[in-house]
Design a protein around this motif. Structure first.
Motif, PDB file in Angstrom:
ATOM      1  N   LEU A  19      -9.018   3.359  -5.403  1.00 29.69           N
ATOM      2  CA  LEU A  19      -8.647   3.237  -3.996  1.00 29.69           C
ATOM      3  C   LEU A  19      -9.067   1.894  -3.423  1.00 29.69           C
ATOM      4  O   LEU A  19      -8.314   1.260  -2.672  1.00 29.69           O
ATOM      5  CB  LEU A  19      -9.286   4.377  -3.195  1.00 29.69           C
ATOM      6  N   LEU A  20     -10.276   1.447  -3.770  1.00 29.00           N
ATOM      7  CA  LEU A  20     -10.726   0.137  -3.299  1.00 29.00           C
ATOM      8  C   LEU A  20      -9.864  -0.978  -3.868  1.00 29.00           C
ATOM      9  O   LEU A  20      -9.513  -1.928  -3.165  1.00 29.00           O
ATOM     10  CB  LEU A  20     -12.191  -0.076  -3.686  1.00 29.00           C
ATOM     11  N   ALA A  21      -9.529  -0.867  -5.146  1.00 31.87           N
ATOM     12  CA  ALA A  21      -8.718  -1.913  -5.769  1.00 31.87           C
ATOM     13  C   ALA A  21      -7.364  -2.042  -5.087  1.00 31.87           C
ATOM     14  O   ALA A  21      -6.918  -3.145  -4.739  1.00 31.87           O
ATOM     15  CB  ALA A  21      -8.536  -1.609  -7.265  1.00 31.87           C
ATOM     16  N   ILE A  22      -6.705  -0.911  -4.869  1.00 28.92           N
ATOM     17  CA  ILE A  22      -5.391  -0.944  -4.229  1.00 28.92           C
ATOM     18  C   ILE A  22      -5.511  -1.398  -2.781  1.00 28.92           C
ATOM     19  O   ILE A  22      -4.685  -2.181  -2.280  1.00 28.92           O
ATOM     20  CB  ILE A  22      -4.737   0.455  -4.301  1.00 28.92           C
ATOM     21  N   GLY A  23      -6.553  -0.929  -2.096  1.00 29.84           N
ATOM     22  CA  GLY A  23      -6.731  -1.317  -0.703  1.00 29.84           C
ATOM     23  C   GLY A  23      -6.911  -2.803  -0.525  1.00 29.84           C
ATOM     24  O   GLY A  23      -6.268  -3.434   0.327  1.00 29.84           O
ATOM     25  N   GLN A  25      -6.148  -5.258  -2.710  1.00 30.72           N
ATOM     26  CA  GLN A  25      -4.964  -6.011  -3.123  1.00 30.72           C
ATOM     27  C   GLN A  25      -3.881  -5.944  -2.054  1.00 30.72           C
ATOM     28  O   GLN A  25      -3.200  -6.927  -1.769  1.00 30.72           O
ATOM     29  CB  GLN A  25      -4.424  -5.462  -4.452  1.00 30.72           C
ATOM     30  N   GLY A  26      -3.730  -4.768  -1.430  1.00 29.05           N
ATOM     31  CA  GLY A  26      -2.766  -4.656  -0.344  1.00 29.05           C
ATOM     32  C   GLY A  26      -3.140  -5.485   0.862  1.00 29.05           C
ATOM     33  O   GLY A  26      -2.272  -6.020   1.564  1.00 29.05           O
ATOM     34  N   ALA A  27      -4.455  -5.633   1.104  1.00 25.17           N
ATOM     35  CA  ALA A  27      -4.904  -6.449   2.238  1.00 25.17           C
ATOM     36  C   ALA A  27      -4.517  -7.907   2.063  1.00 25.17           C
ATOM     37  O   ALA A  27      -4.204  -8.600   3.040  1.00 25.17           O
ATOM     38  CB  ALA A  27      -6.419  -6.321   2.395  1.00 25.17           C
ATOM     39  N   ILE A  28      -4.545  -8.392   0.823  1.00 25.61           N
ATOM     40  CA  ILE A  28      -4.138  -9.776   0.563  1.00 25.61           C
ATOM     41  C   ILE A  28      -2.704 -10.002   1.015  1.00 25.61           C
ATOM     42  O   ILE A  28      -2.387 -10.959   1.738  1.00 25.61           O
ATOM     43  CB  ILE A  28      -4.285 -10.101  -0.939  1.00 25.61           C
ATOM     44  N   VAL A  29      -1.822  -9.101   0.609  1.00 30.08           N
ATOM     45  CA  VAL A  29      -0.403  -9.240   0.966  1.00 30.08           C
ATOM     46  C   VAL A  29      -0.202  -9.011   2.461  1.00 30.08           C
ATOM     47  O   VAL A  29       0.581  -9.722   3.108  1.00 30.08           O
ATOM     48  CB  VAL A  29       0.440  -8.243   0.152  1.00 30.08           C
ATOM     49  N   GLY A  30      -0.917  -8.039   3.019  1.00 27.17           N
ATOM     50  CA  GLY A  30      -0.742  -7.737   4.437  1.00 27.17           C
ATOM     51  C   GLY A  30      -1.092  -8.906   5.340  1.00 27.17           C
ATOM     52  O   GLY A  30      -0.322  -9.274   6.235  1.00 27.17           O
ATOM     53  N   LEU A 298      -0.516   1.001   2.992  1.00 32.50           N
ATOM     54  CA  LEU A 298      -1.385   1.695   2.044  1.00 32.50           C
ATOM     55  C   LEU A 298      -2.807   1.164   2.111  1.00 32.50           C
ATOM     56  O   LEU A 298      -3.764   1.893   1.792  1.00 32.50           O
ATOM     57  CB  LEU A 298      -0.823   1.523   0.622  1.00 32.50           C
ATOM     58  N   THR A 299      -2.961  -0.083   2.544  1.00 31.82           N
ATOM     59  CA  THR A 299      -4.295  -0.679   2.652  1.00 31.82           C
ATOM     60  C   THR A 299      -5.208   0.161   3.534  1.00 31.82           C
ATOM     61  O   THR A 299      -6.352   0.448   3.178  1.00 31.82           O
ATOM     62  CB  THR A 299      -4.192  -2.101   3.219  1.00 31.82           C
ATOM     63  N   ILE A 300      -4.705   0.563   4.704  1.00 23.83           N
ATOM     64  CA  ILE A 300      -5.536   1.313   5.650  1.00 23.83           C
ATOM     65  C   ILE A 300      -5.948   2.653   5.059  1.00 23.83           C
ATOM     66  O   ILE A 300      -7.128   3.018   5.067  1.00 23.83           O
ATOM     67  CB  ILE A 300      -4.789   1.512   6.977  1.00 23.83           C
ATOM     68  N   SER A 301      -4.975   3.416   4.532  1.00 28.44           N
ATOM     69  CA  SER A 301      -5.294   4.742   4.001  1.00 28.44           C
ATOM     70  C   SER A 301      -6.207   4.648   2.788  1.00 28.44           C
ATOM     71  O   SER A 301      -7.119   5.482   2.626  1.00 28.44           O
ATOM     72  CB  SER A 301      -4.015   5.492   3.634  1.00 28.44           C
ATOM     73  N   ALA A 302      -6.010   3.639   1.932  1.00 32.12           N
ATOM     74  CA  ALA A 302      -6.838   3.509   0.734  1.00 32.12           C
ATOM     75  C   ALA A 302      -8.281   3.172   1.091  1.00 32.12           C
ATOM     76  O   ALA A 302      -9.223   3.770   0.557  1.00 32.12           O
ATOM     77  CB  ALA A 302      -6.256   2.440  -0.188  1.00 32.12           C
ATOM     78  N   LEU A 303      -8.464   2.219   2.011  1.00 33.15           N
ATOM     79  CA  LEU A 303      -9.821   1.835   2.384  1.00 33.15           C
ATOM     80  C   LEU A 303     -10.527   2.953   3.150  1.00 33.15           C
ATOM     81  O   LEU A 303     -11.707   3.232   2.906  1.00 33.15           O
ATOM     82  CB  LEU A 303      -9.795   0.549   3.217  1.00 33.15           C
ATOM     83  N   ILE A 304      -9.816   3.598   4.081  1.00 34.18           N
ATOM     84  CA  ILE A 304     -10.441   4.694   4.832  1.00 34.18           C
ATOM     85  C   ILE A 304     -10.855   5.816   3.881  1.00 34.18           C
ATOM     86  O   ILE A 304     -11.951   6.382   3.996  1.00 34.18           O
ATOM     87  CB  ILE A 304      -9.494   5.234   5.910  1.00 34.18           C
ATOM     88  N   ILE A 378      -0.455   6.624  -6.323  1.00 32.89           N
ATOM     89  CA  ILE A 378      -1.638   5.965  -6.886  1.00 32.89           C
ATOM     90  C   ILE A 378      -2.695   6.996  -7.273  1.00 32.89           C
ATOM     91  O   ILE A 378      -3.324   6.899  -8.339  1.00 32.89           O
ATOM     92  CB  ILE A 378      -2.226   4.960  -5.870  1.00 32.89           C
ATOM     93  N   THR A 379      -2.883   7.998  -6.425  1.00 36.44           N
ATOM     94  CA  THR A 379      -3.874   9.040  -6.710  1.00 36.44           C
ATOM     95  C   THR A 379      -3.510   9.811  -7.972  1.00 36.44           C
ATOM     96  O   THR A 379      -4.362  10.086  -8.828  1.00 36.44           O
ATOM     97  CB  THR A 379      -4.000  10.004  -5.522  1.00 36.44           C
TER      98      THR A 379
END
Length: 406
Positions: A19-23, A25-30, A298-304, A378-379
């Motif tokens: 979850l952290l990895a996806i979060g 990586q998504g933050a970079i693009v966001g 997905l960044t928000i949901s993954a990090l939360i 992802i899950t």
């Protein structure tokens, strides 16, 4: 310190790592996407004949990612100095923006600014609209744990990092409230701002107040520079998170991802993964902006969810009387720790639910929030990876391994 023990410990650690990895990586693009589209908005403001194209935005996103990775690869030793520069720009730049706006813009009354709630999403209640609208503000206050992923490169990390997180959260909370109150009192014609050809209401507000393209560009440049430098920090964090999790055999190709080439002293292979991920996700925008928005959201949901999992394990550990108490640490919340953990959980869980809601109604394929599909996919993948043996047999929590050759 192992916050969770027993047969469910390894799946919990594995899930949190994914979850952290996806979060991240998504933050970079966001962040890169926001910076790129602001540039397009400025072009539109200065050239009314400009027609924004998706491939324009895609190239700008890729440019931001490439710049961020290049700085991390070739200028990594200068990052501390750059961070100080951005901190100064962040604080000074904010006042350089809000002071002219407060001085020159027409004002709403206190009642309109502080008590009026506009339900523009078509929801049946203002409360639902309010909770969904808060997600945008919440996203700007997330990610303070990025410093934790740099802990192995920080002196006296056990004491320095908690203080850095508290100072960062406190400072940005104050600055955030100043910004919010400024906007609430100066956005007198919200429909006109929302209909701005720049697609960014704040750009239109800057222009309406200053009546100058140059002044608007300078104010927007402050935001763009801080966003790009935030991408630099996100890349540093995301690459270290990938490296650390790969060191514990949490990912496919972990042996490659955790390798550090002699003389570099940075996780170069993990940085290339962040570059590749950013470019590939940006290219999705060429086919569907809806898909790109789903990945970014997905960044928000993954990090939360990773925060909920971590804090939940900590609460469980505090309440279990059969386990030894948490060891003493150099930074502690003391007797208030459990109460703060519970309050944090009560705060995060509702937002985790609402981050899967669409922005407004009615819902169709263009307005649907496909975040739930991405999160579920992802899950499921991480679970299958664990069950088939890649994670179940190979993943080793950090405390089980010492003196590892990386």
């Amino acid at each position: 310190v192992r916050l969770k023990q027993g047969p469910s410990a390894r799946p919990a650690y594995e899930s949190k790592g994914w979850l952290l990895a996806i979060g991240w990586q998504g933050a970079i693009v966001g962040l890169s996407f926001v910076a790129g589209t602001i540039v397009q908005g400025l072009i539109t403001l200065n050239n009314p004949n400009y027609v924004p194209q998706q491939w324009h935005g895609t190239l700008l996103v890729i440019a931001a990612v490439v710049i961020a990775v290049a700085i991390n690869v070739f200028l990594s030793k200068t990052l501390p100095i750059a961070e100080w520069f951005i901190l100064i720009l962040h604080v000074v730049g904010l006042f350089a923006i809000i002071i002219p706006i407060l001085a020159m813009a027409p004002k709403n009354s206190a009642r309109v600014a502080l008590l009026d709630i506009t339900n523009s999403g078509g929801w049946s209640t203002k409360g639902t609209s309010f909770m969904i609208g808060l997600l945008t503000a919440l996203s700007s206050m997330m990610g303070f744990d990025c410093a934790v992923h740099m802990s192995e490169e920080v002196q006296n990390a056990s004491e320095t990092l908690p203080k850095a997180i508290l100072w960062g959260a406190g400072l940005n909370a104050v600055l955030g409230y100043l910004t919010v109150f400024t906007l609430c009192f100066t956005m007198t014609d919200i429909p006109a701002l929302l209909d701005s050809p720049t697609t960014f209401p704040f750009l239109q507000l800057f222009y309406n107040v200053t009546r100058s393209n140059a002044a608007t560009a300078i104010m927007a440049a402050i935001i763009i520079i801080t966003l790009v430098m935030a991408v630099v920090s996100e890349v540093a964090t995301a690459s270290r998170q990938i490296w650390a999790f790969s060191r514990d055999n949490g990912f496919p190709l972990s042996a490659f991802l955790r390798r550090v080439k002699p003389g570099w002293n940075i996780p170069l292979n993990a940085l290339w993964v962040s570059l590749a991920f950013g470019v590939i996700i940006a290219l999705i925008n060429l086919g569907s902006s809806v898909a790109l928005n789903a990945i970014v959201s997905l960044t928000i949901s993954a990090l939360i969810s990773s925060y909920i999992l971590s804090i939940g394990c900590l609460i469980s550990r505090r309440l279990r009387t059969t386990d030894p108490p948490l060891p003493l640490s150099r930074f502690s919340l003391g007797k208030y720790g459990l109460a703060i953990n519970v309050i944090a959980m009560l705060f995060l869980i509702p937002f985790f639910i609402f981050c899967f809601f669409p922005v407004g109604t009615p819902v169709d394929k263009e307005t649907m929030n496909f975040n739930v599909v991405m999160f579920g996919g992802i899950t499921i993948f991480a679970t299958v990876w664990y069950l088939v043996g890649g994670g179940k047999e190979g993943y080793r929590p950090p405390n089980l391994i010492q003196n590892r050759d990386i």
